[in-house]
Design a protein around this motif. Structure first.
Motif, PDB file in Angstrom:
ATOM      1  N   ARG A  11      -8.054   1.855 -14.215  1.00  0.00           N
ATOM      2  CA  ARG A  11      -7.743   2.818 -15.604  1.00  0.00           C
ATOM      3  C   ARG A  11      -8.732   1.086 -16.352  1.00  0.00           C
ATOM      4  O   ARG A  11      -8.928   0.016 -16.474  1.00  0.00           O
ATOM      5  CB  ARG A  11      -5.839   2.366 -15.787  1.00  0.00           C
ATOM      6  CG  ARG A  11      -5.913   1.411 -16.706  1.00  0.00           C
ATOM      7  CD  ARG A  11      -6.019  -0.135 -15.637  1.00  0.00           C
ATOM      8  NE  ARG A  11      -4.826  -0.779 -16.339  1.00  0.00           N
ATOM      9  CZ  ARG A  11      -4.945  -2.057 -16.890  1.00  0.00           C
ATOM     10  NH1 ARG A  11      -6.423  -2.342 -17.714  1.00  0.00           N
ATOM     11  NH2 ARG A  11      -4.301  -2.725 -17.315  1.00  0.00           N
ATOM     12  N   ALA A  13      -8.455   0.276 -20.129  1.00  0.00           N
ATOM     13  CA  ALA A  13      -7.477   0.596 -21.638  1.00  0.00           C
ATOM     14  C   ALA A  13      -7.359  -0.370 -22.718  1.00  0.00           C
ATOM     15  O   ALA A  13      -6.828  -0.893 -23.094  1.00  0.00           O
ATOM     16  CB  ALA A  13      -6.261  -0.254 -20.727  1.00  0.00           C
ATOM     17  N   PRO A  14      -8.557   0.362 -23.301  1.00  0.00           N
ATOM     18  CA  PRO A  14      -9.106  -0.750 -25.171  1.00  0.00           C
ATOM     19  C   PRO A  14      -7.549   0.174 -25.969  1.00  0.00           C
ATOM     20  O   PRO A  14      -7.482   0.845 -26.060  1.00  0.00           O
ATOM     21  CB  PRO A  14     -10.302   0.338 -24.993  1.00  0.00           C
ATOM     22  CG  PRO A  14      -9.988   2.257 -24.543  1.00  0.00           C
ATOM     23  CD  PRO A  14      -9.124   1.306 -23.491  1.00  0.00           C
ATOM     24  N   SER A  15      -8.059  -1.343 -26.637  1.00  0.00           N
ATOM     25  CA  SER A  15      -7.421  -0.647 -27.779  1.00  0.00           C
ATOM     26  C   SER A  15      -8.321  -0.312 -29.234  1.00  0.00           C
ATOM     27  O   SER A  15      -9.398  -0.608 -29.078  1.00  0.00           O
ATOM     28  CB  SER A  15      -6.822  -2.656 -28.468  1.00  0.00           C
ATOM     29  OG  SER A  15      -5.458  -3.205 -27.342  1.00  0.00           O
ATOM     30  N   GLU A  47      -4.392   1.823 -25.877  1.00  0.00           N
ATOM     31  CA  GLU A  47      -3.768   1.358 -25.911  1.00  0.00           C
ATOM     32  C   GLU A  47      -3.321   0.485 -27.594  1.00  0.00           C
ATOM     33  O   GLU A  47      -3.847  -0.122 -28.346  1.00  0.00           O
ATOM     34  CB  GLU A  47      -3.609   0.196 -25.045  1.00  0.00           C
ATOM     35  CG  GLU A  47      -3.765   0.124 -23.659  1.00  0.00           C
ATOM     36  CD  GLU A  47      -2.704  -0.781 -22.694  1.00  0.00           C
ATOM     37  OE1 GLU A  47      -3.412  -2.742 -22.992  1.00  0.00           O
ATOM     38  OE2 GLU A  47      -2.444  -0.462 -21.941  1.00  0.00           O
ATOM     39  N   TYR A 176       1.764  -5.047 -26.294  1.00  0.00           N
ATOM     40  CA  TYR A 176       0.873  -4.690 -24.957  1.00  0.00           C
ATOM     41  C   TYR A 176       2.011  -5.049 -23.822  1.00  0.00           C
ATOM     42  O   TYR A 176       1.667  -4.307 -22.978  1.00  0.00           O
ATOM     43  CB  TYR A 176      -0.336  -5.713 -25.579  1.00  0.00           C
ATOM     44  CG  TYR A 176      -1.198  -6.552 -24.127  1.00  0.00           C
ATOM     45  CD1 TYR A 176      -1.437  -4.599 -23.586  1.00  0.00           C
ATOM     46  CD2 TYR A 176      -1.225  -7.758 -23.398  1.00  0.00           C
ATOM     47  CE1 TYR A 176      -2.273  -5.513 -22.693  1.00  0.00           C
ATOM     48  CE2 TYR A 176      -1.963  -7.387 -22.735  1.00  0.00           C
ATOM     49  CZ  TYR A 176      -2.371  -6.749 -22.100  1.00  0.00           C
ATOM     50  OH  TYR A 176      -3.144  -6.575 -20.323  1.00  0.00           O
ATOM     51  N   VAL A 180       1.970  -2.449 -21.032  1.00  0.00           N
ATOM     52  CA  VAL A 180       1.122  -2.400 -19.733  1.00  0.00           C
ATOM     53  C   VAL A 180       2.054  -2.496 -18.413  1.00  0.00           C
ATOM     54  O   VAL A 180       1.489  -2.026 -17.524  1.00  0.00           O
ATOM     55  CB  VAL A 180      -0.155  -3.286 -20.096  1.00  0.00           C
ATOM     56  CG1 VAL A 180       0.399  -4.991 -19.406  1.00  0.00           C
ATOM     57  CG2 VAL A 180      -1.192  -3.147 -18.999  1.00  0.00           C
ATOM     58  N   LEU A 193      -8.406  -3.867 -13.911  1.00  0.00           N
ATOM     59  CA  LEU A 193      -9.182  -4.788 -13.901  1.00  0.00           C
ATOM     60  C   LEU A 193      -9.615  -4.933 -15.839  1.00  0.00           C
ATOM     61  O   LEU A 193      -9.385  -4.201 -16.194  1.00  0.00           O
ATOM     62  CB  LEU A 193     -10.685  -4.547 -13.670  1.00  0.00           C
ATOM     63  CG  LEU A 193     -10.834  -4.306 -12.098  1.00  0.00           C
ATOM     64  CD1 LEU A 193     -12.319  -3.889 -12.145  1.00  0.00           C
ATOM     65  CD2 LEU A 193     -10.881  -5.346 -11.122  1.00  0.00           C
ATOM     66  N   ARG A 194      -9.318  -6.459 -15.784  1.00  0.00           N
ATOM     67  CA  ARG A 194      -9.560  -6.756 -17.670  1.00  0.00           C
ATOM     68  C   ARG A 194     -10.422  -7.707 -17.886  1.00  0.00           C
ATOM     69  O   ARG A 194     -10.761  -8.639 -16.736  1.00  0.00           O
ATOM     70  CB  ARG A 194      -8.374  -6.333 -18.329  1.00  0.00           C
ATOM     71  CG  ARG A 194      -7.303  -7.691 -17.276  1.00  0.00           C
ATOM     72  CD  ARG A 194      -5.907  -7.092 -17.555  1.00  0.00           C
ATOM     73  NE  ARG A 194      -5.032  -8.828 -17.347  1.00  0.00           N
ATOM     74  CZ  ARG A 194      -3.958  -8.411 -17.478  1.00  0.00           C
ATOM     75  NH1 ARG A 194      -2.637  -7.740 -18.016  1.00  0.00           N
ATOM     76  NH2 ARG A 194      -3.220  -9.501 -16.808  1.00  0.00           N
ATOM     77  N   TRP A 198      -7.473 -12.159 -21.004  1.00  0.00           N
ATOM     78  CA  TRP A 198      -5.773 -11.814 -20.511  1.00  0.00           C
ATOM     79  C   TRP A 198      -5.429 -12.463 -19.427  1.00  0.00           C
ATOM     80  O   TRP A 198      -3.899 -12.464 -18.960  1.00  0.00           O
ATOM     81  CB  TRP A 198      -5.515 -10.323 -20.306  1.00  0.00           C
ATOM     82  CG  TRP A 198      -6.086  -9.475 -21.334  1.00  0.00           C
ATOM     83  CD1 TRP A 198      -7.719  -8.624 -21.663  1.00  0.00           C
ATOM     84  CD2 TRP A 198      -5.625  -8.918 -22.523  1.00  0.00           C
ATOM     85  NE1 TRP A 198      -7.665  -8.086 -22.594  1.00  0.00           N
ATOM     86  CE2 TRP A 198      -6.585  -7.829 -22.829  1.00  0.00           C
ATOM     87  CE3 TRP A 198      -4.158  -9.291 -23.434  1.00  0.00           C
ATOM     88  CZ2 TRP A 198      -5.795  -7.945 -24.879  1.00  0.00           C
ATOM     89  CZ3 TRP A 198      -3.894  -8.528 -24.233  1.00  0.00           C
ATOM     90  CH2 TRP A 198      -4.887  -8.250 -25.457  1.00  0.00           C
TER      91      TRP A 198
HETATM   92  N1  GLU Z   1      -5.648  -3.223 -24.660  1.00  0.00           N
HETATM   93  C1  GLU Z   1      -6.131  -4.258 -23.708  1.00  0.00           C
HETATM   94  C2  GLU Z   1      -7.321  -4.264 -24.680  1.00  0.00           C
HETATM   95  O1  GLU Z   1      -8.048  -4.073 -25.232  1.00  0.00           O
HETATM   96  C3  GLU Z   1      -5.801  -4.149 -22.603  1.00  0.00           C
HETATM   97  C4  GLU Z   1      -6.064  -5.318 -21.097  1.00  0.00           C
HETATM   98  C5  GLU Z   1      -5.893  -4.727 -20.643  1.00  0.00           C
HETATM   99  O2  GLU Z   1      -6.732  -4.043 -19.488  1.00  0.00           O
HETATM  100  O3  GLU Z   1      -4.562  -4.900 -19.807  1.00  0.00           O
HETATM  101  O4  GLU Z   1      -8.444  -4.738 -23.501  1.00  0.00           O
END
Ligand code: GLU
Length: 449
Positions: A11, A13-15, A47, A176, A180, A193-194, A198
């Motif tokens: 996935r 998962a951008p804010s 997110e 978050y 998450v 992956l991030r 984080w």
């Molecule tokens: N919402 C987080 C972000 O903006 C996502 C971090 C993740 O992928 O767990 O980067």
């Protein structure tokens, strides 16, 4: 966890907090490629649980960019919508019930206030409060660890260094950390992956997986992208968002190709990949553990290569769109083959081809000694041409140069300056063809009278 029968699901998962950073594009790209290289699914999850940080329009912008880069998702979710289904609250309730979380009804503590950031244990954890925010009750002196999928090493923390962290805010929105974990599980994500940023939240998530009694995905942190001048890539040193690069005149394909090589390397030294090619060769083995350098010169070089390799018709459309219709499409089409070798960025078009549509201001100091003679005779010869085409123009001007015993280079330089105002331009005779007889003569006339 890499069970053969399980479909690989990743996935992004951008804010929705503003323009996509180049690092986020990389996270999206690698997540996409990891899934697609195994015929798996790529999920886009917005997110948006921190409503204060949300930037209007950024959700749509993220979607548009991903589409335009070809990073097309198989499923799409929005956390604020999922919140309405009570999914996060249910998990928070379960944690409270099991004694792994507690309520805190103090006014939202700002991490910076009262040295709270240093105080890892929340005083409310020992109180009998039954409403408010839900916080994780971090155990004393336990080790939590996991093996990072990208960094390929075991990383561990002692829980005495991990703070009691808010999971569900008093307004019912999850933070978050809770969202998450709940969502990666609900969406059957196998690989998350991030960004490296984080990493410090990982122990919180590891505790949550354990307390909620659910499987965790592989978790991989992509290394920080460094600026050659030192430190992390930062906006103080130049562009960092996708929008900024596009506005400067980079092509999407070039930008994406450049990002492919930020932390991933093929077995050979190959550098050019389409998205499809990248997916076909992408794999965990190529993920690098050292921080990649963001070499802006290389990006510029890569972009110029993409421009050179573009089909004229495609490049024409790109230039036309880049200038938002400012230059007439057919004209751009005629000029494109003349300027493409010299363009590094789409934005170079204007300085190279602006003279076609706008009369140049000619600085006479640029001319050589015999410029007036050169231009007068060029005028006479060009005026006599009936069918205004390249071979005619070539022949007539060369004949003139020979007759008058001009130095070829000097003659054409004066002509070039007169017509374009510049010493470096697309081929001059070809340019005259496009410019047309009338306009060419007018420009010469204005200088010799
Ligand atoms: N919402 C987080 C972000 O903006 C996502 C971090 C993740 O992928 O767990 O980067």
């Amino acid at each position: 966890m890499d069970k053969g029968y399980k479909k690989l699901r990743t996935r992004f998962a951008p804010s929705p907090t503003g323009s996509i950073h180049i690092g986020s594009l990389r996270t999206a790209l690698f997540s996409y490629a990891l899934a697609k290289s195994a015929k798996g699914d790529f999920i886009l999850r917005i997110e948006d649980t921190d409503k204060k940080r949300e930037v209007e329009g950024s959700r749509e912008e993220i979607k548009n960019h991903l589409m335009d880069f070809g990073l097309v998702w198989d499923e799409f979710y929005i956390q604020s919508e999922r919140k309405e289904k009570g999914l996060y609250k249910k998990a928070a309730d379960e944690l409270v019930k099991k004694g792994f979380a507690f309520y805190c009804s103090c006014k939202a503590r700002n991490a910076k206030e009262e040295g709270y950031s240093k105080q890892l244990r929340d005083p409310c954890r020992e109180k009998d409060i039954t409403k408010g925010a839900v916080k994780l009750k971090v155990p004393e002196d336990q080790t939590v660890k996991y093996r990072d999928y990208v960094l390929d090493k075991e990383i561990e923390w002692n829980t005495k260094d991990v703070a009691d962290t808010t999971l569900l805010k008093s307004d019912g929105f999850p933070t978050y950390h809770l969202a998450v974990v709940v969502d990666d599980n609900a969406m059957k994500i196998t690989h998350a992956l991030r960004g490296y940023d984080w990493l410090p939240s990982t122990p919180i998530h590891l505790l949550l997986y354990k307390y909620l009694d659910i499987d965790r995905p592989e978790i991989g942190h992509l290394t920080d992208i460094l600026d050659p001048d030192g430190g992390k890539l930062s906006k103080r040193k130049g562009s960092v968002t996708v929008n900024e690069f596009l506005k400067q005149g980079y092509l999407r394909e070039a930008l994406l190709n450049f990002v492919m090589l930020l932390g991933w390397a093929p077995k050979d030294n190959r550098e050019f990949f389409t998205l499809e090619e990248f997916v076909s060769v992408f794999g965990k083995d190529g993920l690098q553990k050292s921080n990649p350098m963001f070499n802006r010169n290389k990006l510029l070089w890569m972009n110029s290569q993409y421009i050179k390799e573009s089909k004229n018709e495609n490049l024409k459309t790109k230039i036309y769109k880049f200038y938002d219709g400012k230059y007439e499409k057919d004209l751009v089409g005629k000029i494109t083959p003349l300027v493409k070798e010299r363009m590094k960025l789409l934005s170079d078009y204007e300085s190279l081809a602006g003279f076609f549509t706008e009369k140049p201001k000619v600085d006479k100091k640029l001319f050589g000694e015999n410029w007036q003679d050169h231009l007068k005779n060029a005028f006479v010869v060009l005026e006599s041409i009936d069918d205004w085409e390249l071979s005619k123009i070539n022949d007539c001007l060369m004949e003139l140069v020979q007759d008058k015993d001009y130095k070829t280079g000097k003659f054409f330089m004066d002509l070039r300056i007169a017509i374009t105002g510049n010493k470096v331009t697309p081929p001059i005779n070809e340019s005259l063809v496009i410019l047309g007889k009338e306009e060419t003569l007018e420009r010469l006339q204005s200088l010799i009278s």
